[in-house]
Design a protein around this motif. Structure first.
Motif, PDB file in Angstrom:
ATOM      1  N   ILE A 358      95.388 -28.834   6.017  1.00 30.30           N
ATOM      2  CA  ILE A 358      94.434 -27.300   5.337  1.00 30.30           C
ATOM      3  C   ILE A 358      95.025 -26.389   5.728  1.00 30.30           C
ATOM      4  O   ILE A 358      94.318 -26.266   7.217  1.00 30.30           O
ATOM      5  N   GLY A 359      95.806 -25.310   5.708  1.00 29.47           N
ATOM      6  CA  GLY A 359      95.989 -24.318   6.989  1.00 29.47           C
ATOM      7  C   GLY A 359      96.791 -24.491   7.935  1.00 29.47           C
ATOM      8  O   GLY A 359      97.542 -23.910   8.647  1.00 29.47           O
ATOM      9  N   GLU A 403      95.621 -20.475  -2.362  1.00 32.09           N
ATOM     10  CA  GLU A 403      97.322 -21.010  -2.510  1.00 32.09           C
ATOM     11  C   GLU A 403      96.478 -22.693  -3.565  1.00 32.09           C
ATOM     12  O   GLU A 403      95.499 -22.437  -3.709  1.00 32.09           O
ATOM     13  N   GLU A 404      97.254 -22.514  -4.208  1.00 36.03           N
ATOM     14  CA  GLU A 404      97.129 -23.036  -6.028  1.00 36.03           C
ATOM     15  C   GLU A 404      96.806 -23.954  -5.578  1.00 36.03           C
ATOM     16  O   GLU A 404      95.459 -25.084  -6.149  1.00 36.03           O
ATOM     17  N   PRO A 405      98.249 -25.226  -4.636  1.00 38.17           N
ATOM     18  CA  PRO A 405      97.328 -26.166  -4.308  1.00 38.17           C
ATOM     19  C   PRO A 405      95.572 -27.104  -3.926  1.00 38.17           C
ATOM     20  O   PRO A 405      95.130 -27.706  -4.569  1.00 38.17           O
ATOM     21  N   LEU A 406      95.539 -26.011  -3.181  1.00 40.40           N
ATOM     22  CA  LEU A 406      94.528 -26.448  -2.224  1.00 40.40           C
ATOM     23  C   LEU A 406      93.396 -26.037  -3.055  1.00 40.40           C
ATOM     24  O   LEU A 406      91.626 -26.479  -3.282  1.00 40.40           O
ATOM     25  N   LEU A 407      93.312 -24.152  -3.587  1.00 40.37           N
ATOM     26  CA  LEU A 407      92.241 -24.323  -4.690  1.00 40.37           C
ATOM     27  C   LEU A 407      92.020 -25.436  -5.923  1.00 40.37           C
ATOM     28  O   LEU A 407      90.697 -25.501  -6.148  1.00 40.37           O
ATOM     29  N   THR A 408      92.826 -25.863  -6.544  1.00 42.31           N
ATOM     30  CA  THR A 408      93.173 -27.070  -7.462  1.00 42.31           C
ATOM     31  C   THR A 408      92.200 -28.151  -6.620  1.00 42.31           C
ATOM     32  O   THR A 408      91.484 -28.658  -7.365  1.00 42.31           O
ATOM     33  N   VAL A 483      86.174 -29.183   1.063  1.00 40.82           N
ATOM     34  CA  VAL A 483      85.753 -28.364   0.276  1.00 40.82           C
ATOM     35  C   VAL A 483      85.678 -26.921   1.246  1.00 40.82           C
ATOM     36  O   VAL A 483      86.241 -25.970   0.943  1.00 40.82           O
ATOM     37  N   LYS A 484      84.498 -27.616   2.339  1.00 35.62           N
ATOM     38  CA  LYS A 484      84.748 -25.893   3.788  1.00 35.62           C
ATOM     39  C   LYS A 484      85.232 -25.570   3.670  1.00 35.62           C
ATOM     40  O   LYS A 484      86.059 -24.468   3.864  1.00 35.62           O
ATOM     41  N   LYS A 485      86.028 -26.282   4.047  1.00 32.21           N
ATOM     42  CA  LYS A 485      88.211 -25.748   4.728  1.00 32.21           C
ATOM     43  C   LYS A 485      88.593 -25.369   4.480  1.00 32.21           C
ATOM     44  O   LYS A 485      89.195 -23.563   4.894  1.00 32.21           O
ATOM     45  N   ILE A 486      89.049 -25.521   2.902  1.00 29.89           N
ATOM     46  CA  ILE A 486      89.503 -24.594   1.997  1.00 29.89           C
ATOM     47  C   ILE A 486      89.061 -22.720   2.187  1.00 29.89           C
ATOM     48  O   ILE A 486      89.337 -22.777   2.113  1.00 29.89           O
ATOM     49  N   VAL A 487      87.805 -23.379   1.441  1.00 29.55           N
ATOM     50  CA  VAL A 487      86.814 -22.264   1.191  1.00 29.55           C
ATOM     51  C   VAL A 487      87.233 -21.300   2.793  1.00 29.55           C
ATOM     52  O   VAL A 487      87.371 -19.954   2.374  1.00 29.55           O
ATOM     53  N   GLU A 488      86.954 -21.052   3.314  1.00 26.53           N
ATOM     54  CA  GLU A 488      87.040 -20.460   4.955  1.00 26.53           C
ATOM     55  C   GLU A 488      88.254 -20.861   5.113  1.00 26.53           C
ATOM     56  O   GLU A 488      88.955 -18.820   5.729  1.00 26.53           O
ATOM     57  N   TYR A 489      88.783 -21.452   4.792  1.00 28.32           N
ATOM     58  CA  TYR A 489      90.665 -20.938   4.595  1.00 28.32           C
ATOM     59  C   TYR A 489      91.058 -19.928   4.108  1.00 28.32           C
ATOM     60  O   TYR A 489      91.689 -18.336   4.519  1.00 28.32           O
ATOM     61  N   HIS A 490      90.748 -19.368   2.784  1.00 24.83           N
ATOM     62  CA  HIS A 490      90.305 -18.124   2.244  1.00 24.83           C
ATOM     63  C   HIS A 490      89.472 -17.468   2.428  1.00 24.83           C
ATOM     64  O   HIS A 490      89.492 -16.143   1.317  1.00 24.83           O
ATOM     65  N   GLY A 491      89.001 -17.356   3.021  1.00 24.08           N
ATOM     66  CA  GLY A 491      88.069 -15.965   3.936  1.00 24.08           C
ATOM     67  C   GLY A 491      86.826 -16.347   3.493  1.00 24.08           C
ATOM     68  O   GLY A 491      86.277 -14.833   3.032  1.00 24.08           O
ATOM     69  N   GLY A 492      85.956 -17.624   2.754  1.00 26.80           N
ATOM     70  CA  GLY A 492      84.637 -17.631   2.283  1.00 26.80           C
ATOM     71  C   GLY A 492      83.930 -17.941   2.479  1.00 26.80           C
ATOM     72  O   GLY A 492      83.847 -18.449   3.873  1.00 26.80           O
ATOM     73  N   ARG A 493      83.258 -18.826   1.680  1.00 26.62           N
ATOM     74  CA  ARG A 493      81.623 -18.910   2.140  1.00 26.62           C
ATOM     75  C   ARG A 493      81.419 -20.117   0.764  1.00 26.62           C
ATOM     76  O   ARG A 493      81.326 -20.069   0.197  1.00 26.62           O
ATOM     77  N   VAL A 494      80.354 -21.726   1.801  1.00 26.22           N
ATOM     78  CA  VAL A 494      80.484 -22.363   0.496  1.00 26.22           C
ATOM     79  C   VAL A 494      79.034 -22.990   0.180  1.00 26.22           C
ATOM     80  O   VAL A 494      78.182 -23.142   2.234  1.00 26.22           O
ATOM     81  N   TRP A 495      78.016 -23.137   0.319  1.00 27.68           N
ATOM     82  CA  TRP A 495      76.961 -23.612   0.156  1.00 27.68           C
ATOM     83  C   TRP A 495      75.826 -24.187  -1.070  1.00 27.68           C
ATOM     84  O   TRP A 495      76.227 -24.206  -2.154  1.00 27.68           O
ATOM     85  N   VAL A 496      74.997 -24.491  -1.004  1.00 28.26           N
ATOM     86  CA  VAL A 496      74.050 -25.051  -1.605  1.00 28.26           C
ATOM     87  C   VAL A 496      73.027 -24.172  -2.377  1.00 28.26           C
ATOM     88  O   VAL A 496      72.380 -23.990  -1.587  1.00 28.26           O
ATOM     89  N   ASP A 497      73.296 -24.305  -3.913  1.00 31.16           N
ATOM     90  CA  ASP A 497      72.182 -23.117  -4.329  1.00 31.16           C
ATOM     91  C   ASP A 497      70.636 -24.870  -4.127  1.00 31.16           C
ATOM     92  O   ASP A 497      70.765 -25.688  -4.996  1.00 31.16           O
ATOM     93  N   THR A 498      69.467 -24.240  -3.093  1.00 27.17           N
ATOM     94  CA  THR A 498      68.872 -25.001  -2.979  1.00 27.17           C
ATOM     95  C   THR A 498      67.349 -24.841  -4.316  1.00 27.17           C
ATOM     96  O   THR A 498      66.628 -25.700  -3.788  1.00 27.17           O
ATOM     97  N   ILE A 506      76.433 -25.931  -6.521  1.00 27.58           N
ATOM     98  CA  ILE A 506      76.938 -25.753  -5.297  1.00 27.58           C
ATOM     99  C   ILE A 506      77.819 -23.914  -5.468  1.00 27.58           C
ATOM    100  O   ILE A 506      78.242 -24.258  -6.422  1.00 27.58           O
ATOM    101  N   ARG A 507      77.464 -23.252  -4.453  1.00 23.10           N
ATOM    102  CA  ARG A 507      78.492 -22.089  -4.609  1.00 23.10           C
ATOM    103  C   ARG A 507      79.353 -21.800  -3.841  1.00 23.10           C
ATOM    104  O   ARG A 507      79.412 -21.986  -2.156  1.00 23.10           O
ATOM    105  N   PHE A 508      80.425 -21.348  -4.330  1.00 21.40           N
ATOM    106  CA  PHE A 508      81.239 -20.574  -2.708  1.00 21.40           C
ATOM    107  C   PHE A 508      81.784 -19.307  -3.103  1.00 21.40           C
ATOM    108  O   PHE A 508      82.072 -18.940  -4.003  1.00 21.40           O
ATOM    109  N   THR A 509      82.819 -18.422  -2.307  1.00 16.82           N
ATOM    110  CA  THR A 509      82.807 -16.529  -2.594  1.00 16.82           C
ATOM    111  C   THR A 509      84.251 -17.652  -2.107  1.00 16.82           C
ATOM    112  O   THR A 509      84.498 -17.637  -1.150  1.00 16.82           O
ATOM    113  N   LEU A 510      84.984 -16.216  -3.296  1.00 21.61           N
ATOM    114  CA  LEU A 510      86.347 -16.284  -2.635  1.00 21.61           C
ATOM    115  C   LEU A 510      86.591 -14.624  -2.795  1.00 21.61           C
ATOM    116  O   LEU A 510      86.146 -13.934  -4.059  1.00 21.61           O
TER     117      LEU A 510
END
Length: 583
Positions: A358-359, A403-408, A483-498, A506-510
């Motif tokens: 990844i990356g 990157e489409e393969p990573l997002l898939t 999942v976390k590494k792909i999200v951070e590679y795309h400039g986002g963040r990921v977390w669990v909605d408690t 599970i939410r992540f931003t792009l």
């Protein structure tokens, strides 16, 4: 502070100089006012007293001459009408005498001369004029003429002489008053000249004093400061002049010493940074070498290690198929353990390879339609979905750069986890949605599974971290780390909605495209304008709304985004199988 108290301060010096000048000018102003008042008084005396006195003295002489002439004419003709000028002269004389006496109140010599004229005039009328008039009325004109002799003429000449003396006294007083006017005027001019000299002198003294106590010390201080500003931070700044300047010089010198200390610290820090940079460069070189070794290891792991594992797994499976039931139960169990271990090792190596790539092995960012990606995800997870009788739905998804393969792979991991961690006897339901929040797309994957306790919300994204045994839920424990590494590679963040009421969200931003951000702003501005005009708010497109859901997704009354439950969302078709085994 002791140095500051030595000598007079600049304010005190300037104040003292200005005080002296003000006192002098006030004294001169008072003197000029007194002299000007005296001058005005003298001018008034010339214009309003001595001038009218001179005129009235001449008029008095005329009134006396009218009396004398009228008396002579009456003595010659005996005509009673000739006495009218005499009577008018007497009245005019009395008026003029009273006026002259008032105007000459401040001039005793004039009043004395006027008294003499008044006495002589009264004596002449008593001794000459009245007897002549009485005699003419009684005895005739010839008898009256007989009374007019040289002695009577000489007596009237004495009156004339007294009037001349009066006029001379008036002229003397007028000349004295005029001299006083000239004197006061000259004094006033002198005082004005002195005031001008005082102002000029004060200005010159002020300029010289400012040059000595202000300009020169300030120029010297500026020169020293410029030397320091040019880089000579070791130059000591010394002040001169008033205490304020000496205090200022001390403050600037303290600032210079502080800057010099800070520069020394910066120099030392720069040296330390250079040393650290050299160490970092060495570490970077070491890291580069380590990365090369890691790539070599990845190559070995993907080829050299895979082959022995495939052989072990293949032959163990052959043993399992050929000798199943021929050996005792324990032997079958051992063979099953060997097969399972070889297969898990293969999955672990594949997942580690995927994580390391990844990356590192990149195809470059392009615009990716996540609707198409979700179709691929549905195809890759179709087998797992059918096996678990699961339902996968998603709302309108945006287009982003990535990157489409990573997002898939990212979405396949999330959907597979949601299907895997399901509740017994409850058909899994997975819903994926997107909404635009502060210039980013927030994508949510929500299920109705077993859920995650809040204290483990961060632990699940750590590589090889498992919350359950491999017997309960199989996997390598690396899926969410990917999942976390792909999200951070795309400039986002990921977390669990408690705050999720059921299952796991599970939410992540792009990062969103600029066009989507501008469209959302325009829609919001239009909605605000409609609300301001009292109209119904315009509908926001599904891909650009608050949560990115299609028409099936609703909004809460307070304006916050609300996702529909999976059962109420649009369901898309699925095809294909999973490309990778997901932890």
């Amino acid at each position: 502070m002791k140095a500051y108290q030595q000598g007079w301060t600049l304010r005190r010096r300037v104040g003292a100089l200005l005080g002296v000048v003000v006192v002098l000018l006030l004294g001169l102003a008072a003197a000029e006012a007194a002299v000007a008042a005296k001058n005005r008084q003298n001018i008034d005396a010339v214009l309003l007293k001595t001038g009218p006195l001179r005129v009235q003295a001449q008029e008095l002489m005329g009134a006396l001459l009218d009396q004398e002439t009228a008396m002579r004419g009456y003595a010659v003709n005996g005509d009673r009408g000739d006495l009218e000028p005499y009577q008018e002269g007497v009245k005019r004389e009395q008026t003029l005498v009273a006026s002259i006496r008032d105007l000459s109140a401040d001039y005793p010599d004039v009043r004395r001369a006027l008294t003499v004229v008044e006495q002589q005039s009264a004596q002449w009328r008593t001794q000459v004029a009245e007897p002549v008039i009485t005699t003419v009325e009684r005895d005739g004109a010839e008898a009256g003429q007989a009374l007019i002799t040289d002695a009577t003429r000489q007596q009237f000449d004495g009156i004339r002489s007294s009037v001349s003396t009066l006029q001379d006294e008036i002229l003397t007083v007028r000349q004295e008053t005029a001299d006083r006017v000239n004197s006061t005027s000259n004094t006033l001019v002198v005082l004005l000249i002195i005031a001008a000299l005082v102002v000029t002198t004060a200005g010159v003294v002020m300029l010289l004093s400012l040059d000595r106590i202000l300009i020169r010390p300030l120029a010297d201080l500026v020169g020293q400061v410029r030397e320091v500003a040019d880089g000579d931070y070791r130059h000591r700044i010394e002040g001169s002049g008033p205490p304020e300047f000496r205090r200022l010089a001390e403050d600037i010198d303290q600032m210079r010493m502080k800057i010099a200390r800070e520069l020394d610290e910066v120099r030392e820090a720069r040296e330390r940074i250079e040393w650290v940079n050299s160490q970092l460069q060495k570490q970077a070189e070491e890291l580069t070498r380590s990365n090369r070794d890691l790539e070599q290891f990845a190559y070995v792991a993907s080829h050299d290690l895979q082959e022995p594992l495939r052989k072990v797994a293949s032959f163990c499976q052959l043993l399992q198929r050929r000798y199943a039931g021929q050996l005792d139960e324990r032997a079958d169990q051992y063979i099953a353990f060997a097969v399972d271990g070889a297969q898990r090792m293969q999955r672990l190596i594949n997942d580690l390879l995927a994580f390391s790539r990844i990356g590192r092995l990149t195809t470059g960012f392009t615009e990716v339609d996540l609707n198409k990606v979700m179709g691929d995800v549905a195809g890759q997870t179709e087998a797992a979905l059918q096996y678990a009788d699961a339902e996968l739905t998603w709302g309108e998804m945006p287009t982003i750069r990535g990157e489409e393969p990573l997002l898939t792979n990212l979405l396949v991991n999330l959907v597979s986890n949601s299907v895997k961690f399901r509740r017994p006897d409850v058909p899994p339901k997975v819903h994926v949605s997107a909404r635009l929040v502060d210039g980013e797309w927030e994508i949510s994957c929500r299920d109705n599974g077993i859920g995650i306790e809040p204290e483990f919300a961060d632990k699940i994204f750590v590589i090889f971290q498992r919350l359950h045994s491999k017997d309960a839920y199989p996997g390598t424990g690396i899926g969410l780390a990917i999942v976390k590494k792909i999200v951070e590679y795309h400039g986002g963040r990921v977390w669990v909605d408690t705050d999720a009421d059921e299952g796991t969200t599970i939410r992540f931003t792009l990062p969103a495209l600029e066009a989507d951000i501008e469209a959302a702003r325009a829609a919001e501005a239009a909605a605000d304008e409609d609300a301001h005009d009292g109209a119904e708010p315009a509908e926001t497109p599904a891909a650009e709304g608050a949560d990115g859901d299609p028409a099936g997704a609703g909004r809460q009354p307070d304006g916050e985004a609300r996702e529909d439950p999976p059962a109420e969302a649009d369901r898309h078709g699925t095809n294909g199988g999973m490309k990778e085994t997901v932890g």
